[in-house]
Design a protein around this motif. Structure first.
Motif, short mmCIF file in Angstrom:
data_model
loop_
_atom_site.label_atom_id
_atom_site.label_comp_id
_atom_site.label_asym_id
_atom_site.label_seq_id
_atom_site.Cartn_x
_atom_site.Cartn_y
_atom_site.Cartn_z
N GLN A 113 0.45 -1.02 0.47
CA GLN A 113 -0.26 0.30 0.35
C GLN A 113 0.77 0.94 0.18
OE1 GLN A 113 -3.28 -0.53 -1.00
NE2 GLN A 113 -3.71 -0.50 1.10
N TYR A 120 1.45 5.84 -7.74
CA TYR A 120 -0.06 6.63 -7.27
C TYR A 120 0.41 8.25 -6.78
CZ TYR A 120 -5.24 7.60 -8.19
OH TYR A 120 -7.07 7.62 -8.61
N SER A 132 0.25 -2.91 -10.31
CA SER A 132 -1.23 -3.39 -10.04
C SER A 132 -1.10 -4.66 -10.52
CB SER A 132 -2.10 -2.94 -11.29
OG SER A 132 -2.30 -1.14 -10.84
N ALA A 146 -6.33 -1.94 -4.22
CA ALA A 146 -5.12 -0.68 -4.57
C ALA A 146 -5.19 -1.01 -5.86
CB ALA A 146 -4.56 -0.62 -3.36
N SER A 149 -7.52 0.25 -7.94
CA SER A 149 -7.74 1.73 -7.80
C SER A 149 -6.37 2.37 -8.56
CB SER A 149 -7.99 2.28 -6.81
OG SER A 149 -8.11 3.82 -6.89
N CYS A 150 -5.74 2.00 -8.84
CA CYS A 150 -4.07 2.76 -9.52
C CYS A 150 -4.84 2.25 -11.33
CB CYS A 150 -3.15 1.26 -8.79
SG CYS A 150 -2.44 2.53 -7.26
#
Length: 218
Positions: A113, A120, A132, A146, A149-150
């Motif tokens: 993270q 990011y 990713s 996450a 999201s990336c």
């Protein structure tokens, strides 16, 4: 606090004193601070080691950079590794290959993270795509969310088609949270394939997924 007192506190058996000493080092130059921080790199308290890692990110020297590499390679606590990764990012481009390798080799969600957050913010689309992919191959749901999201950060980049293809594969995942995240991310894409996937998700059997497809329309 005088430097002599800081040095005494760094050797104190009381971890609160050691922590206070590290905080007080913020008022001194990197050439003074880094050798003192290194004295507590192997402290038995992970919080102290985390503070050391943080300090090495603020007081940057070549010696401090090497010390951070030592922490991410040898410290067994993911909290310390995550803090070291954050600090390493402050050193700029020369930290990039080390952060990428740490992400590849360290599956713990906290470390990954932290590295996701770094890239990011930087907005390196090629690296975000690679991270990713690795994140999606793992088993940790937090990391997978996450990673999805990336993928949204790849919109309007040369990597957008590959990002959409990955989102398409994930749009039928058994885990509801993954489909919800896919729906949210797809809402920012203007690609025809992305819109088609989003239309399919609006027919999902779970109302949370359907609701996520509508978020971008509000």
């Amino acid at each position: 606090m005088e430097l002599s007192q800081i040095k005494a506190f760094l050797d104190s058996p009381n971890p609160q004193n050691r922590m206070k000493a590290i905080v007080e080092l913020r008022n001194h130059t990197p050439s003074v601070v880094v050798p003192l921080l290194k004295q507590r790199m192997y402290d038995k308290e992970f919080v102290i080691r985390s503070f050391v890692a943080m300090g090495l990110g603020y007081k940057r020297t070549n010696e401090g950079f090497q010390s951070l590499l030592d922490l991410i390679e040898n410290d067994g606590d993911p909290n310390v590794k995550a803090e070291a990764a954050n600090s390493l990012a402050n050193y700029g481009e020369k930290a990039t290959p080390h952060l990428v390798e740490l992400f590849r080799s360290e599956p713990h969600w906290l470390v990954r993270q932290s590295i996701f957050a770094v890239f990011y913010e930087i907005g390196s689309p090629d690296l975000l795509l690679q991270l990713s992919k690795w994140g999606l191959q793992g088993e940790d749901l937090v990391v997978k969310l996450a990673a999805i999201s990336c993928l949204g950060k790849l919109r309007k980049t040369p990597y957008e088609p590959e990002a959409v293809d990955l989102l398409f594969e994930l749009s039928t995942a058994e885990t509801v949270a993954i489909r919800v995240q896919v729906a949210r991310v797809l809402g920012s894409f203007e690609d025809d394939k992305a819109k088609a996937i989003l239309a399919e998700l609006r027919q999902d059997t779970d109302h949370r997924v359907v609701g996520a497809t509508l978020e971008g329309m509000i």
